[in-house]
Design an enzyme around this catalytic site. Structure first.
Site, PDB file in Angstrom:
ATOM      1  N   SER A 167      76.916  35.358  28.183  1.00 36.43           N
ATOM      2  CA  SER A 167      75.630  34.988  28.787  1.00 36.43           C
ATOM      3  C   SER A 167      75.640  33.546  29.251  1.00 36.43           C
ATOM      4  CB  SER A 167      74.498  35.099  27.761  1.00 36.43           C
ATOM      5  OG  SER A 167      74.408  36.368  27.252  1.00 36.43           O
ATOM      6  N   HIS A 182      77.976  40.696  33.492  1.00 39.99           N
ATOM      7  CA  HIS A 182      76.896  40.344  32.576  1.00 39.99           C
ATOM      8  C   HIS A 182      75.825  41.422  32.555  1.00 39.99           C
ATOM      9  CE1 HIS A 182      73.488  37.392  31.369  1.00 39.99           C
ATOM     10  NE2 HIS A 182      74.061  37.912  30.308  1.00 39.99           N
ATOM     11  N   GLU A 193      75.074  41.304  36.458  1.00 36.13           N
ATOM     12  CA  GLU A 193      75.506  40.176  37.292  1.00 36.13           C
ATOM     13  C   GLU A 193      77.033  40.174  37.307  1.00 36.13           C
ATOM     14  OE1 GLU A 193      72.025  36.808  36.670  1.00 36.13           O
ATOM     15  OE2 GLU A 193      73.547  36.973  35.121  1.00 36.13           O
ATOM     16  N   ASN A 238      69.273  33.817  33.973  1.00 36.49           N
ATOM     17  CA  ASN A 238      68.960  32.852  32.924  1.00 36.49           C
ATOM     18  C   ASN A 238      68.682  31.459  33.472  1.00 36.49           C
ATOM     19  OD1 ASN A 238      68.842  34.468  30.700  1.00 36.49           O
ATOM     20  ND2 ASN A 238      71.019  34.302  30.242  1.00 36.49           N
TER      21      ASN A 238
HETATM   22  P1  NAD Z   1      76.981  40.994  18.276  1.00 38.45           P
HETATM   23  O1  NAD Z   1      77.060  39.922  17.234  1.00 38.45           O
HETATM   24  O2  NAD Z   1      75.950  42.069  18.147  1.00 38.45           O
HETATM   25  O3  NAD Z   1      78.402  41.729  18.364  1.00 38.45           O
HETATM   26  C1  NAD Z   1      79.625  41.059  18.477  1.00 38.45           C
HETATM   27  C2  NAD Z   1      80.717  41.976  17.920  1.00 38.45           C
HETATM   28  O4  NAD Z   1      81.980  41.411  18.243  1.00 38.45           O
HETATM   29  C3  NAD Z   1      80.682  42.121  16.405  1.00 38.45           C
HETATM   30  O5  NAD Z   1      80.705  43.504  16.068  1.00 38.45           O
HETATM   31  C4  NAD Z   1      81.946  41.408  15.941  1.00 38.45           C
HETATM   32  O6  NAD Z   1      82.544  42.035  14.796  1.00 38.45           O
HETATM   33  C5  NAD Z   1      82.854  41.555  17.129  1.00 38.45           C
HETATM   34  N1  NAD Z   1      83.864  40.513  17.234  1.00 38.45           N
HETATM   35  C6  NAD Z   1      83.721  39.180  17.038  1.00 38.45           C
HETATM   36  N2  NAD Z   1      84.892  38.560  17.267  1.00 38.45           N
HETATM   37  C7  NAD Z   1      85.794  39.507  17.645  1.00 38.45           C
HETATM   38  C8  NAD Z   1      87.168  39.493  18.022  1.00 38.45           C
HETATM   39  N3  NAD Z   1      87.837  38.342  18.054  1.00 38.45           N
HETATM   40  N4  NAD Z   1      87.749  40.656  18.359  1.00 38.45           N
HETATM   41  C9  NAD Z   1      87.071  41.809  18.324  1.00 38.45           C
HETATM   42  N5  NAD Z   1      85.768  41.895  17.953  1.00 38.45           N
HETATM   43  C10 NAD Z   1      85.143  40.761  17.632  1.00 38.45           C
HETATM   44  O7  NAD Z   1      76.851  40.230  19.657  1.00 38.45           O
HETATM   45  P2  NAD Z   1      76.175  40.752  21.024  1.00 38.45           P
HETATM   46  O8  NAD Z   1      74.726  40.435  20.978  1.00 38.45           O
HETATM   47  O9  NAD Z   1      76.612  42.143  21.277  1.00 38.45           O
HETATM   48  O10 NAD Z   1      76.830  39.746  22.084  1.00 38.45           O
HETATM   49  C11 NAD Z   1      78.145  39.887  22.513  1.00 38.45           C
HETATM   50  C12 NAD Z   1      78.361  39.093  23.793  1.00 38.45           C
HETATM   51  O11 NAD Z   1      77.443  39.535  24.791  1.00 38.45           O
HETATM   52  C13 NAD Z   1      78.172  37.595  23.685  1.00 38.45           C
HETATM   53  O12 NAD Z   1      79.083  36.944  24.530  1.00 38.45           O
HETATM   54  C14 NAD Z   1      76.735  37.399  24.188  1.00 38.45           C
HETATM   55  O13 NAD Z   1      76.533  36.113  24.723  1.00 38.45           O
HETATM   56  C15 NAD Z   1      76.675  38.445  25.271  1.00 38.45           C
HETATM   57  N6  NAD Z   1      75.319  38.928  25.610  1.00 38.45           N
HETATM   58  C16 NAD Z   1      74.395  39.176  24.645  1.00 38.45           C
HETATM   59  C17 NAD Z   1      73.144  39.675  24.997  1.00 38.45           C
HETATM   60  C18 NAD Z   1      72.104  39.969  23.943  1.00 38.45           C
HETATM   61  O14 NAD Z   1      70.922  40.019  24.279  1.00 38.45           O
HETATM   62  N7  NAD Z   1      72.493  40.167  22.689  1.00 38.45           N
HETATM   63  C19 NAD Z   1      72.841  39.921  26.337  1.00 38.45           C
HETATM   64  C20 NAD Z   1      73.817  39.700  27.316  1.00 38.45           C
HETATM   65  C21 NAD Z   1      75.059  39.195  26.926  1.00 38.45           C
END
Ligand code: NAD
Length: 511
Positions: free
Chosen positions: A123, A144, A156, A194
């Site tokens: 993000s 994204h 995106e 954003n």
């Molecule tokens: P989350 O914490 O729910 O999930 C992340 C997952 O990644 C976890 O299950 C963790 O075990 C796993 N993980 C961490 N390091 C790892 C590695 N090295 N190898 C394999 N797995 C690994 O996080 P999320 O909310 O799903 O966000 C994930 C990404 O998406 C981030 O980059 C975030 O910025 C982006 N994002 C989040 C949102 C949101 O609203 N949550 C929206 C758009 C983008």
């Protein structure tokens, strides 16, 4: 290159909220998907959760069990990253940490074919930076998705410095094939949504901080007059103030402290207090079961007899309001002559009503020598708006205010009186959203079309900010911003050069 065919295997890394959602989207579109998470069992748990979500849809009669079984059969969990070796596209959705993401992409580059496309769902991190150490950074881009990925329409497609047009186009077409609304963006802080959305929160916070009105009233005005699905305060409470404040800070820092993105002390205080919004039970509003639902502050019914409405210099923005007045049985009389500056005025006896133009009522009353001036706010659609914000000059008597209240109430609108604030609520918000979108276009982050599309599909705005500005007339929007800048003496409200140039050259953002 067209969209990836459904025979292409999609790898997803990270089985959290986003990764599992993205895996579901790809599997629903017909791809075999390998979902990997480095926490043992997390990928399987992610797929079990997708099954549960889909089965809820079966229970509601929105899907058939056979389709669920087929989608789940296409999803394969993997605790080891090696399982992604044969993927045609890998989408990363792990923890938001630059170093860890870089390591994961280096591992992927060693593991996958040189033609495998690599994408990050980050993000806030720079795609250019994530890809910097890759041997082939040209095949890496941002993809994204928004949360929840299976429901939110927007994707995106973010190009870093090295990303080729072919790679960006393939990812764009693939996202479209998956049923998404795709937009192209260049890798700049906040990408499109954003970044362009910042003023929606920032102007709300500013209005609250300056005591223009209370949170529930500002929310109600943006919903009922602005046509937004949620107001900024209820939305920030939903997102979580820790998350929203962190995004604001990161965009502010990334733009070297540009005051347009300045975080609010009001929000900082909530974070410091642990009042993070719905998730902590309290933010701007109280979410305890026993707590009363926040109510906007609207004026009591004013039982004042209304004289004829005399209109001087109506324009296309105000025409629907005048139609509504006529439909409500008011006698509307049009006068030929125009104000010197061409801005329309409505008269109810001695009371002058005018659409805000970014100056406060006191300034206009003094400049124009008016005894009773009431400014009203912009509405998305004056035909249907159910509330409106008003502000009176210091020269207006209580009777003049009553008359203004009665006028809008007579047409079925709730009336919220603000302190005398430049730009009121909807106009100031829309002008600043359009300004930010204009700068994004000027700086080559996105096209005007994609900028508008992103805000509608990504955050459900009722209208793209640039199309909205076009319809108001760019000279008016530019003037409003310039007045806001003069009112506050702040760079924050400076008009984007593109807005200014288009206003001067009578060009619009859209054909
Ligand atoms: P989350 O914490 O729910 O999930 C992340 C997952 O990644 C976890 O299950 C963790 O075990 C796993 N993980 C961490 N390091 C790892 C590695 N090295 N190898 C394999 N797995 C690994 O996080 P999320 O909310 O799903 O966000 C994930 C990404 O998406 C981030 O980059 C975030 O910025 C982006 N994002 C989040 C949102 C949101 O609203 N949550 C929206 C758009 C983008």
């Amino acid at each position: 290159m067209p969209a990836l065919p459904t025979s292409a295997v999609i790898g997803v890394i990270g089985a959290g909220a986003m990764g599992a959602g993205i895996a579901q989207v790809a599997a629903q579109a017909g791809h075999s998907v390998i979902l990997h998470d480095n926490q043992p069992g997390a990928a399987k748990a992610g797929i079990d959760n997708i099954r549960r979500q889909l089965e809820k849809r079966v229970a509601k009669g929105k899907m058939i069990q056979g389709d669920v079984d087929n989608i789940i059969a296409r999803l394969q969990p993997a605790d080891a990253i090696d399982a992604l070796a044969d993927s045609h596209l890998v989408i990363e959705a792990i923890v938001e940490n630059l170093e860890i993401k870089r390591q994961v992409f280096a591992q992927l580059e060693a593991l996958c074919s040189p033609d495998t496309l690599l994408a990050s769902n980050t993000s806030s991190l720079s795609i250019t930076s994530i890809a910097a150490n890759l041997e082939r950074p040209e095949r890496m881009a941002g993809l994204h998705f928004f949360n929840p990925a299976p429901i939110m329409k927007l994707v995106e497609v973010v190009s870093g410095l090295a990303t080729t047009t072919e790679v960006a186009d393939t990812l764009y077409d693939t996202a479209v094939a998956w049923g998404k609304v795709a937009v192209h963006a260049s890798s700049t802080p906040g990408f499109i949504v954003n970044r362009v959305a910042r003023p929606f929160y920032a102007e709300g916070l500013r209005l609250l901080q300056e005591g223009a009105s209370d949170a529930a009233t500002i929310d109600a005005l943006l919903r009922q007059a602005g046509g937004f699905r949620m107001g900024p305060f209820e939305l920030m409470d939903l997102i979580g103030h820790d998350v929203n404040y962190a995004v604001t800070r990161s965009v502010f820092d990334a733009y070297y402290g540009d005051t347009r993105f300045e975080p609010s002390l009001v929000q900082q205080a909530l974070v410091e207090a642990g009042r993070l919004g719905r998730k902590s039970g309290k933010g701007f509003f109280d979410y305890a079961e026993s707590a009363a639902k926040p109510q906007p502050t609207f004026a009591e019914p004013a039982n004042t007899e209304l004289p004829a409405l005399v209109v001087q210099g109506a324009n296309s923005t105000l025409a629907p309001l005048l139609e509504r007045a006529q439909k409500a049985g008011l006698n509307v009389v049009y006068r030929e002559s125009l104000q010197q500056d061409g801005s329309p005025r409505l008269y109810l006896g001695d009371l002058v009503l005018a659409l805000s133009d970014g100056r406060c009522a006191a300034e206009r009353a003094v400049n124009e020598g008016l005894d009773a001036l009431v400014l009203f706010d912009l509405c998305l659609d004056y035909r249907n708006a159910s509330a409106i914000a008003l502000a009176a000059s210091h020269t207006a008597s209580p009777e003049a205010r009553q008359l203004a209240t009665a006028f809008f109430q007579h047409m079925g609108m709730d009336v919220a009186w603000l302190t005398d604030t430049p730009g009121l609520v909807v106009l100031r918000t829309v002008a600043m959203l359009a300004n930010e979108a204009a700068d994004a276009v000027l700086q080559g982050v996105c096209s005007a079309k994609d900028g508008d599309l992103a805000m509608q599909a990504g955050v459900n705005y009722p209208r793209g900010p640039l199309a909205w500005a076009d319809s108001l007339g760019l000279p008016f929007v530019h003037r409003t911003l310039t007045h806001l800048q003069q009112s506050y003496g702040e760079e924050r409200y400076r008009s984007s050069f593109l807005l200014r140039r288009n206003a001067l050259s009578e060009e619009s953002f859209h054909e």
